[in-house]
Design a protein around this motif. Structure first.
Motif, PDB file in Angstrom:
ATOM      1  N   ALA A 244      22.156 121.295  70.331  1.00  0.00           N
ATOM      2  CA  ALA A 244      21.856 120.121  71.153  1.00  0.00           C
ATOM      3  C   ALA A 244      20.880 119.196  70.450  1.00  0.00           C
ATOM      4  CB  ALA A 244      21.276 120.572  72.495  1.00  0.00           C
ATOM      5  N   LYS A 245      20.210 119.699  69.413  1.00  0.00           N
ATOM      6  CA  LYS A 245      19.224 118.912  68.679  1.00  0.00           C
ATOM      7  C   LYS A 245      19.836 118.130  67.522  1.00  0.00           C
ATOM      8  CE  LYS A 245      15.675 122.355  69.765  1.00  0.00           C
ATOM      9  NZ  LYS A 245      16.589 123.151  70.606  1.00  0.00           N
ATOM     10  N   PHE A 260      18.980 107.591  60.379  1.00  0.00           N
ATOM     11  CA  PHE A 260      18.282 108.859  60.588  1.00  0.00           C
ATOM     12  C   PHE A 260      19.325 109.890  60.966  1.00  0.00           C
ATOM     13  CE2 PHE A 260      16.742 111.982  63.595  1.00  0.00           C
ATOM     14  CZ  PHE A 260      15.519 112.404  63.099  1.00  0.00           C
ATOM     15  N   LEU A 261      19.211 111.085  60.374  1.00  0.00           N
ATOM     16  CA  LEU A 261      20.143 112.171  60.681  1.00  0.00           C
ATOM     17  C   LEU A 261      19.356 113.469  60.743  1.00  0.00           C
ATOM     18  CD1 LEU A 261      23.652 112.818  59.144  1.00  0.00           C
ATOM     19  CD2 LEU A 261      21.944 114.643  59.155  1.00  0.00           C
ATOM     20  N   PHE A 262      19.574 114.225  61.816  1.00  0.00           N
ATOM     21  CA  PHE A 262      18.901 115.508  61.999  1.00  0.00           C
ATOM     22  C   PHE A 262      19.948 116.519  62.419  1.00  0.00           C
ATOM     23  CE2 PHE A 262      16.179 118.512  64.457  1.00  0.00           C
ATOM     24  CZ  PHE A 262      15.268 118.829  63.454  1.00  0.00           C
ATOM     25  N   HIS A 274      16.490 110.235  56.226  1.00  0.00           N
ATOM     26  CA  HIS A 274      16.041 108.975  56.829  1.00  0.00           C
ATOM     27  C   HIS A 274      16.064 107.844  55.813  1.00  0.00           C
ATOM     28  CE1 HIS A 274      11.914 108.531  55.055  1.00  0.00           C
ATOM     29  NE2 HIS A 274      12.042 109.832  54.885  1.00  0.00           N
ATOM     30  N   LYS A 275      16.199 106.648  56.326  1.00  0.00           N
ATOM     31  CA  LYS A 275      16.201 105.431  55.522  1.00  0.00           C
ATOM     32  C   LYS A 275      15.209 104.443  56.141  1.00  0.00           C
ATOM     33  CE  LYS A 275      21.237 105.866  54.658  1.00  0.00           C
ATOM     34  NZ  LYS A 275      22.545 105.179  54.795  1.00  0.00           N
ATOM     35  N   TYR A 276      15.111 103.270  55.497  1.00  0.00           N
ATOM     36  CA  TYR A 276      14.337 102.184  56.089  1.00  0.00           C
ATOM     37  C   TYR A 276      14.874 101.918  57.504  1.00  0.00           C
ATOM     38  CZ  TYR A 276      12.365  97.508  56.634  1.00  0.00           C
ATOM     39  OH  TYR A 276      11.675  96.409  57.106  1.00  0.00           O
ATOM     40  N   PRO A 277      14.024 101.700  58.518  1.00  0.00           N
ATOM     41  CA  PRO A 277      12.610 101.363  58.473  1.00  0.00           C
ATOM     42  C   PRO A 277      11.658 102.538  58.742  1.00  0.00           C
ATOM     43  CG  PRO A 277      13.458 100.847  60.645  1.00  0.00           C
ATOM     44  CD  PRO A 277      14.600 101.446  59.874  1.00  0.00           C
ATOM     45  N   LEU A 278      12.127 103.766  58.588  1.00  0.00           N
ATOM     46  CA  LEU A 278      11.302 104.920  58.923  1.00  0.00           C
ATOM     47  C   LEU A 278      10.625 105.504  57.689  1.00  0.00           C
ATOM     48  CD1 LEU A 278      13.746 106.808  61.326  1.00  0.00           C
ATOM     49  CD2 LEU A 278      11.857 105.291  61.972  1.00  0.00           C
ATOM     50  N   GLY A 279       9.342 105.804  57.818  1.00  0.00           N
ATOM     51  CA  GLY A 279       8.652 106.590  56.818  1.00  0.00           C
ATOM     52  C   GLY A 279       8.824 108.059  57.139  1.00  0.00           C
ATOM     53  N   ALA A 280       8.288 108.910  56.287  1.00  0.00           N
ATOM     54  CA  ALA A 280       8.454 110.354  56.479  1.00  0.00           C
ATOM     55  C   ALA A 280       7.818 110.838  57.777  1.00  0.00           C
ATOM     56  CB  ALA A 280       7.862 111.108  55.287  1.00  0.00           C
ATOM     57  N   VAL A 281       6.639 110.316  58.110  1.00  0.00           N
ATOM     58  CA  VAL A 281       5.966 110.806  59.316  1.00  0.00           C
ATOM     59  C   VAL A 281       6.684 110.347  60.578  1.00  0.00           C
ATOM     60  CG1 VAL A 281       4.334 108.859  59.511  1.00  0.00           C
ATOM     61  CG2 VAL A 281       3.732 111.086  60.450  1.00  0.00           C
ATOM     62  N   GLN A 282       7.236 109.138  60.570  1.00  0.00           N
ATOM     63  CA  GLN A 282       8.002 108.684  61.735  1.00  0.00           C
ATOM     64  C   GLN A 282       9.263 109.526  61.916  1.00  0.00           C
ATOM     65  OE1 GLN A 282       6.698 106.651  59.388  1.00  0.00           O
ATOM     66  NE2 GLN A 282       6.207 104.614  60.195  1.00  0.00           N
ATOM     67  N   ALA A 283       9.940 109.813  60.809  1.00  0.00           N
ATOM     68  CA  ALA A 283      11.157 110.631  60.886  1.00  0.00           C
ATOM     69  C   ALA A 283      10.832 112.037  61.383  1.00  0.00           C
ATOM     70  CB  ALA A 283      11.828 110.680  59.514  1.00  0.00           C
ATOM     71  N   PHE A 284       9.762 112.612  60.867  1.00  0.00           N
ATOM     72  CA  PHE A 284       9.337 113.947  61.290  1.00  0.00           C
ATOM     73  C   PHE A 284       9.003 113.954  62.780  1.00  0.00           C
ATOM     74  CE2 PHE A 284       6.044 117.544  60.471  1.00  0.00           C
ATOM     75  CZ  PHE A 284       6.971 118.508  60.829  1.00  0.00           C
ATOM     76  N   ALA A 285       8.277 112.938  63.232  1.00  0.00           N
ATOM     77  CA  ALA A 285       7.886 112.843  64.646  1.00  0.00           C
ATOM     78  C   ALA A 285       9.103 112.705  65.554  1.00  0.00           C
ATOM     79  CB  ALA A 285       6.933 111.671  64.844  1.00  0.00           C
ATOM     80  N   ILE A 286      10.100 111.953  65.122  1.00  0.00           N
ATOM     81  CA  ILE A 286      11.317 111.798  65.920  1.00  0.00           C
ATOM     82  C   ILE A 286      11.986 113.157  66.130  1.00  0.00           C
ATOM     83  CG2 ILE A 286      13.687 110.887  65.839  1.00  0.00           C
ATOM     84  CD1 ILE A 286      12.507 108.368  64.494  1.00  0.00           C
ATOM     85  N   SER A 287      12.077 113.934  65.068  1.00  0.00           N
ATOM     86  CA  SER A 287      12.697 115.258  65.195  1.00  0.00           C
ATOM     87  C   SER A 287      11.877 116.168  66.105  1.00  0.00           C
ATOM     88  CB  SER A 287      12.864 115.893  63.810  1.00  0.00           C
ATOM     89  OG  SER A 287      11.616 116.276  63.251  1.00  0.00           O
ATOM     90  N   LEU A 288      10.555 116.087  66.010  1.00  0.00           N
ATOM     91  CA  LEU A 288       9.695 116.928  66.849  1.00  0.00           C
ATOM     92  C   LEU A 288       9.820 116.573  68.328  1.00  0.00           C
ATOM     93  CD1 LEU A 288       6.459 116.875  64.655  1.00  0.00           C
ATOM     94  CD2 LEU A 288       8.007 118.819  64.963  1.00  0.00           C
ATOM     95  N   SER A 289       9.988 115.291  68.610  1.00  0.00           N
ATOM     96  CA  SER A 289      10.090 114.862  70.003  1.00  0.00           C
ATOM     97  C   SER A 289      11.339 115.428  70.681  1.00  0.00           C
ATOM     98  CB  SER A 289      10.092 113.334  70.091  1.00  0.00           C
ATOM     99  OG  SER A 289      11.342 112.778  69.711  1.00  0.00           O
ATOM    100  N   ALA A 290      12.327 115.807  69.900  1.00  0.00           N
ATOM    101  CA  ALA A 290      13.574 116.352  70.449  1.00  0.00           C
ATOM    102  C   ALA A 290      13.603 117.882  70.410  1.00  0.00           C
ATOM    103  CB  ALA A 290      14.769 115.800  69.681  1.00  0.00           C
ATOM    104  N   SER A 291      12.490 118.504  70.091  1.00  0.00           N
ATOM    105  CA  SER A 291      12.470 119.964  69.933  1.00  0.00           C
ATOM    106  C   SER A 291      12.747 120.702  71.232  1.00  0.00           C
ATOM    107  CB  SER A 291      11.121 120.402  69.348  1.00  0.00           C
ATOM    108  OG  SER A 291      10.060 120.049  70.208  1.00  0.00           O
ATOM    109  N   HIS A 292      12.610 120.015  72.378  1.00  0.00           N
ATOM    110  CA  HIS A 292      12.853 120.679  73.664  1.00  0.00           C
ATOM    111  C   HIS A 292      14.269 120.463  74.172  1.00  0.00           C
ATOM    112  CE1 HIS A 292      11.878 116.523  74.702  1.00  0.00           C
ATOM    113  NE2 HIS A 292      12.454 116.720  75.867  1.00  0.00           N
ATOM    114  N   TRP A 293      15.087 119.682  73.468  1.00  0.00           N
ATOM    115  CA  TRP A 293      16.462 119.440  73.902  1.00  0.00           C
ATOM    116  C   TRP A 293      17.253 120.751  73.878  1.00  0.00           C
ATOM    117  CZ3 TRP A 293      18.251 114.339  71.010  1.00  0.00           C
ATOM    118  CH2 TRP A 293      17.529 113.261  71.533  1.00  0.00           C
ATOM    119  N   LYS A 294      17.978 121.016  74.978  1.00  0.00           N
ATOM    120  CA  LYS A 294      18.807 122.227  75.067  1.00  0.00           C
ATOM    121  C   LYS A 294      20.144 121.903  75.674  1.00  0.00           C
ATOM    122  CE  LYS A 294      14.863 125.362  75.690  1.00  0.00           C
ATOM    123  NZ  LYS A 294      14.224 126.354  76.581  1.00  0.00           N
TER     124      LYS A 294
END
Length: 294
Positions: A244-245, A260-262, A274-294
């Motif tokens: 689901a993630k 962005f692809l996860f 990830h590509k522009y306009p995301l930096g590494a920390v923004q991309a990482f944060a996006i993936s973390l925000s979805a860690s509860h998706w089931k």
């Protein structure tokens, strides 16, 4: 071998100088503390640049130096043809998440709070005393998230004694019906672009109060497959396990290509492109925000 002859008066003078030297040393270092007290040394209190020297040294020691943080905030060039490829490794007990480069080097570590409403992001391969970034949910629903930099590099460049926090990104989660299924979706807001192409600085100390946010990315919607009774989305060979993630983001105004692809590739291991306009920390944060998706 020659020896130095010292009379009684010279001996007393040397002892006196030694006491003075020891007293000065204790005053500067802080007796029994082993730490430098910059307010005792010269004109430090009157010169912000010298204060900044002490503060930046402390920040660098904790992995919070402006260069280190900024390195992960800045996105790849807009004209770059190839995406940045990273890997997220989740601890077996989900107590931490590591962001690694293609060579397997850990570049960031995220530590979730017990309630899952906050992540502390540390730069480097070890957890530091203070995080460089914070990802926080607005409520227990975990639909709205904010990413902030603990130390604003613009404040640091200006030599400010009080360094503010810089808002980097806002995320909104929601669910949409697609065919007979339900798809997790997300919108990504970034600070608006300025005339020179840079992003507005949203800092509570030095930022532009009139600056606004702009919806830059949105989830690529999957398609309903009536034969398999499931949602499907092409991950271009970058994902090998159902989850689901698994999700992608595309330009909100020019859809068609993922920015962005996860995707899950093994138990507790995910690929993150990830590509522009995301930096590494923004991309990482996006993936973390979805860690509860089931």
């Amino acid at each position: 071998m020659a020896c130095v002859v010292m009379d009684a008066k010279q001996g007393k003078d040397m002892a006196w100088y030694s006491k003075i030297g020891a007293a000065v040393k204790d005053k500067v270092q802080g007796k029994d503390q082993g730490c430098v007290l910059p307010e005792i040394v010269g004109n430090v209190p009157d010169d912000p640049r010298q204060w900044r020297g002490f503060e930046l040294a402390e920040a660098m020691e904790q992995g919070l130096g402006p260069g280190l943080s900024l390195l992960h905030i800045e996105p790849p060039p807009e004209t770059a043809m190839k995406e940045e490829r990273l890997v997220v490794v989740r601890a077996q007990n989900r107590s931490s998440y590591k962001l690694q480069d293609e060579a397997g080097k850990t570049v960031m570590i995220a530590k979730p709070s017990a309630d899952g409403l906050r992540f502390e992001l540390h730069v480097g391969h070890e957890e530091t005393q203070r995080p460089a970034f914070l990802l926080s949910a607005a409520s227990s629903a975990r639909n709205d998230w904010d990413l902030t930099s603990v130390r604003c590099e613009e404040c640091e460049l200006r030599g400010k004694r009080q360094c503010g926090r810089r808002s980097l990104m806002r995320l909104t989660h929601y669910v949409e019906s697609v065919g007979e299924g339900q798809a997790f979706c997300m919108d990504v807001e970034l600070p608006c672009k300025l005339e020179d192409g840079s992003r507005a600085v949203l800092c509570d100390c030095c930022g532009d109060a009139s600056a606004s946010w702009s919806v830059e990315l949105t989830a690529r919607r999957p398609k309903w497959n009536p034969k398999h009774k499931s949602l499907t989305l092409d991950f271009h060979g970058r994902c090998s396990m159902a989850s689901a993630k698994n999700f992608q983001l595309e330009d909100a105004e020019r859809p068609g290509k993922y920015m962005f692809l996860f995707g899950k590739v093994a138990e507790n291991r995910f690929t993150l492109d990830h590509k522009y306009p995301l930096g590494a920390v923004q991309a990482f944060a996006i993936s973390l925000s979805a860690s509860h998706w089931k």
